[in-house]
Scaffold this active site. Structure first.
Site, PDB file in Angstrom:
ATOM      1  N   ARG A 147       0.860  -1.236  -0.033  1.00 62.74           N
ATOM      2  CA  ARG A 147       0.030   0.073  -0.057  1.00 62.74           C
ATOM      3  C   ARG A 147       0.685   1.178   0.080  1.00 62.74           C
ATOM      4  O   ARG A 147       0.480   2.219  -0.087  1.00 62.74           O
ATOM      5  CB  ARG A 147      -0.940   0.028   1.380  1.00 62.74           C
ATOM      6  CG  ARG A 147      -2.096  -1.084   1.121  1.00 62.74           C
ATOM      7  CD  ARG A 147      -3.101  -0.737   2.093  1.00 62.74           C
ATOM      8  NE  ARG A 147      -2.525  -1.520   3.170  1.00 62.74           N
ATOM      9  CZ  ARG A 147      -3.379  -1.749   4.439  1.00 62.74           C
ATOM     10  NH1 ARG A 147      -4.215  -0.807   4.558  1.00 62.74           N
ATOM     11  NH2 ARG A 147      -2.863  -2.566   5.545  1.00 62.74           N
ATOM     12  N   LYS A 159       8.897  -0.814   2.930  1.00 61.32           N
ATOM     13  CA  LYS A 159       7.969   0.021   3.845  1.00 61.32           C
ATOM     14  C   LYS A 159       8.874   0.451   4.940  1.00 61.32           C
ATOM     15  O   LYS A 159       8.580   1.612   5.462  1.00 61.32           O
ATOM     16  CB  LYS A 159       6.750  -0.825   4.283  1.00 61.32           C
ATOM     17  CG  LYS A 159       5.813   0.200   5.207  1.00 61.32           C
ATOM     18  CD  LYS A 159       4.654  -0.677   5.602  1.00 61.32           C
ATOM     19  CE  LYS A 159       4.949  -1.924   6.548  1.00 61.32           C
ATOM     20  NZ  LYS A 159       3.649  -2.380   6.912  1.00 61.32           N
ATOM     21  N   TYR A 193      32.941  31.453  -0.812  1.00 59.02           N
ATOM     22  CA  TYR A 193      33.019  29.877  -0.496  1.00 59.02           C
ATOM     23  C   TYR A 193      34.412  30.014   0.119  1.00 59.02           C
ATOM     24  O   TYR A 193      35.597  29.951  -0.708  1.00 59.02           O
ATOM     25  CB  TYR A 193      33.193  28.981  -2.063  1.00 59.02           C
ATOM     26  CG  TYR A 193      33.447  27.777  -1.731  1.00 59.02           C
ATOM     27  CD1 TYR A 193      32.833  27.026  -1.057  1.00 59.02           C
ATOM     28  CD2 TYR A 193      34.793  27.449  -2.197  1.00 59.02           C
ATOM     29  CE1 TYR A 193      33.475  25.363  -0.763  1.00 59.02           C
ATOM     30  CE2 TYR A 193      35.221  26.014  -1.824  1.00 59.02           C
ATOM     31  CZ  TYR A 193      34.645  24.949  -1.158  1.00 59.02           C
ATOM     32  OH  TYR A 193      35.058  23.787  -1.087  1.00 59.02           O
ATOM     33  N   ALA A 248      41.556  43.913  -3.737  1.00 57.41           N
ATOM     34  CA  ALA A 248      40.324  43.240  -4.303  1.00 57.41           C
ATOM     35  C   ALA A 248      40.604  42.782  -5.750  1.00 57.41           C
ATOM     36  O   ALA A 248      41.691  43.272  -6.375  1.00 57.41           O
ATOM     37  CB  ALA A 248      39.397  44.351  -4.440  1.00 57.41           C
ATOM     38  N   ARG A 298      46.900  42.049 -10.348  1.00 53.70           N
ATOM     39  CA  ARG A 298      46.082  42.561 -11.126  1.00 53.70           C
ATOM     40  C   ARG A 298      46.717  42.728 -12.586  1.00 53.70           C
ATOM     41  O   ARG A 298      48.013  43.017 -12.438  1.00 53.70           O
ATOM     42  CB  ARG A 298      45.352  43.989 -10.824  1.00 53.70           C
ATOM     43  CG  ARG A 298      44.550  43.702  -9.666  1.00 53.70           C
ATOM     44  CD  ARG A 298      44.176  44.844  -9.370  1.00 53.70           C
ATOM     45  NE  ARG A 298      43.320  45.064  -7.952  1.00 53.70           N
ATOM     46  CZ  ARG A 298      43.415  46.137  -7.178  1.00 53.70           C
ATOM     47  NH1 ARG A 298      43.928  47.091  -7.496  1.00 53.70           N
ATOM     48  NH2 ARG A 298      42.882  46.071  -6.055  1.00 53.70           N
TER      49      ARG A 298
END
Length: 463
Positions: A15, A22, A368, A425, A442
């Protein structure tokens, strides 16, 4: 005297309309069968034997982490009596109280199982039946008692007269306790002379009576302990009952819930007083919450330790430790043994994995940080990432006390950034940065004045 719990978990559960057994369907944070093994364990069972059958490999794989559980396979599903005999013979059970429980009985309590076992431990009774009095007894077998309190007989619903249907309110929950020696001696006498040609465990009640042994009952004070799961509707109903029971216990101990219907807490979770659980909060596994916290909304914690006076908003945590006075979220994801020390802040859209965030440090947003050892009072600028995976190996990043990591910094591990150092940055840091140093990486900025208007003029001509 050793107590044995036999848990019947071999059925298909048609069922449920599922490809899974189950007993593997979850109620709150764990499969049904693990609710029963947990209750048996807490009741002091010396042995826990689970009879597997349908989906045996899946059930065995799940129970492998429960090292005190023995699995016995019923290769042919020939009824509850046959399943019990398979367990008795395979596990060589020959003495002590034996309780036979259904694997879809998630709300049974350890105290009930202990009382169940004790009812056959004194030698006065060979068997006990677990009974309950649900609000609507229709559909259950009724237990008729003799004048001396022993079991006279079990009357199935289809055989009940109108008078019995009205007056016999003691219902059979389908679980049995036995004197182990007598069970082992007589289980082979259960026959299959019925329409389904199956061996039914309830027949043991009459067999033992015929051998001159008395049977009794163990009554569940709370009928929900005797409720089983045979459909997804019943699974949802019992989940709600478990939720209510756990939440009421927590609120009685000093936990606040704005809306208890929207808070889900597993049975092994602990929550300290004056902690508030806001809507859509889920606490699973071995999670431990201290005092004075605000957890939620929209927060899911699994196997997480939380100290005192923290605020965790819209946070997903798996195997994480939070110390004290921490703010986290919204929309933060922490995993893999991350440890956030006191006074730290984890902000919006931040993911941490296998990382220690030092005292008072901040990872405010859009970052992250994985496989990292971070010192105290570090500031991680938005959009920064530890590049910890090269496709084969994981490498670590260390950041010293008081370092300032500029926004959009890529830290290519393995790399060390010294105490008090600053990264500019949009830098890609591939070499160690000494303490108190500035690291900027950079390309040179190139400018061509008047380019924008000339480009627009050219495009218009081409159109």
């Amino acid at each position: 005297m050793p107590m044995t719990a036999i848990i019947l978990a071999a059925g298909e559960g048609t069922r449920m309309k599922s490809r899974h057994p189950k007993v593997m369907h979850k109620l709150l944070d764990r499969p049904l069968v693990s609710w029963v093994t947990r209750a048996a364990r807490n009741a002091g069972a010396d042995r826990i034997i689970v009879v597997v059958g349908n989906g045996a490999a899946e059930v065995r794989a799940h129970l492998a982490s429960e090292t005190d559980v023995e699995c016995v396979e019923q290769t042919e599903r020939l009824g509850t009596g046959h399943a019990t005999r398979v367990a008795i013979e395979a596990a060589h059970v020959t003495e002590g109280p034996v309780v036979v429980l259904n694997g879809d009985l998630p709300l049974i309590e350890a105290d009930t199982i202990r009382a169940f076992a004790d009812s056959v431990a004194d030698g006065e009774h060979a068997c006990a039946i677990l009974t309950m009095t649900p609000p609507d007894p229709f559909g259950y077998g009724r237990v008729e008692l003799a004048a001396d309190g022993t079991v006279e007989r079990i009357v199935e619903q289809k055989d009940c007269t109108p008078e019995q249907d009205k007056n016999l309110l003691e219902c059979n929950a389908g679980c049995y306790a036995f004197d182990g020696a007598l069970l082992a001696k007589h289980i082979g006498e259960v026959g299959c002379d019925n329409a389904q040609h199956e061996y039914y465990l309830p027949d043991m009640v009459q067999i033992l009576r015929e051998h001159g042994h008395a049977t009794t009952i163990t009554h569940c004070d709370d009928y929900v302990e005797g409720l089983g799961v045979n459909s997804r509707v019943q699974l949802a109903e019992l989940t709600e009952l478990a939720q209510q029971k756990i939440n009421r216990r927590l609120m009685a101990s000093g936990v606040t819930m704005l809306d208890p219907k929207t808070v889900w807490v597993g049975p092994d979770v602990t929550v300290g007083r004056d902690t508030e659980l806001l809507p859509m909060t889920m606490l699973w596994g071995k999670t431990t919450i201290g005092e004075g916290n605000v957890i939620g909304p929209n927060t899911r914690l699994t196997d997480v330790t939380v100290g005192d006076n923290n605020s965790l908003e819209e946070t997903v945590g798996v195997n994480v430790t939070f110390d004290d006075n921490i703010t986290c979220g919204p929309r933060a994801y922490l995993r893999g043994g991350a440890h956030v020390l006191s006074g730290a802040h984890i902000g919006t859209h931040v993911e941490l994995k296998n990382t220690v965030v030092g005292e008072g440090s901040k990872v405010p947003h859009l970052s992250y940080i994985g496989d990292c050892q971070m010192g105290a009072h570090v500031n991680i600028g938005g959009g920064s990432i530890t590049c910890n995976y090269d496709g084969v190996h994981k490498s670590r990043t260390t950041i010293g006390d008081g370092a300032f990591i500029g926004s959009d910094t890529m830290m290519v591990a393995p790399v060390n950034i010294g105490a008090g150092a600053i990264t500019g940055a949009s830098s890609c840091i591939t070499k160690d940065v000494p303490a108190d140093a500035l690291a900027v990486e950079r390309s040179e900025q190139f400018m061509k004045e008047g380019y924008a208007s000339k480009r627009l003029e050219r495009l218009r001509k081409e159109a």
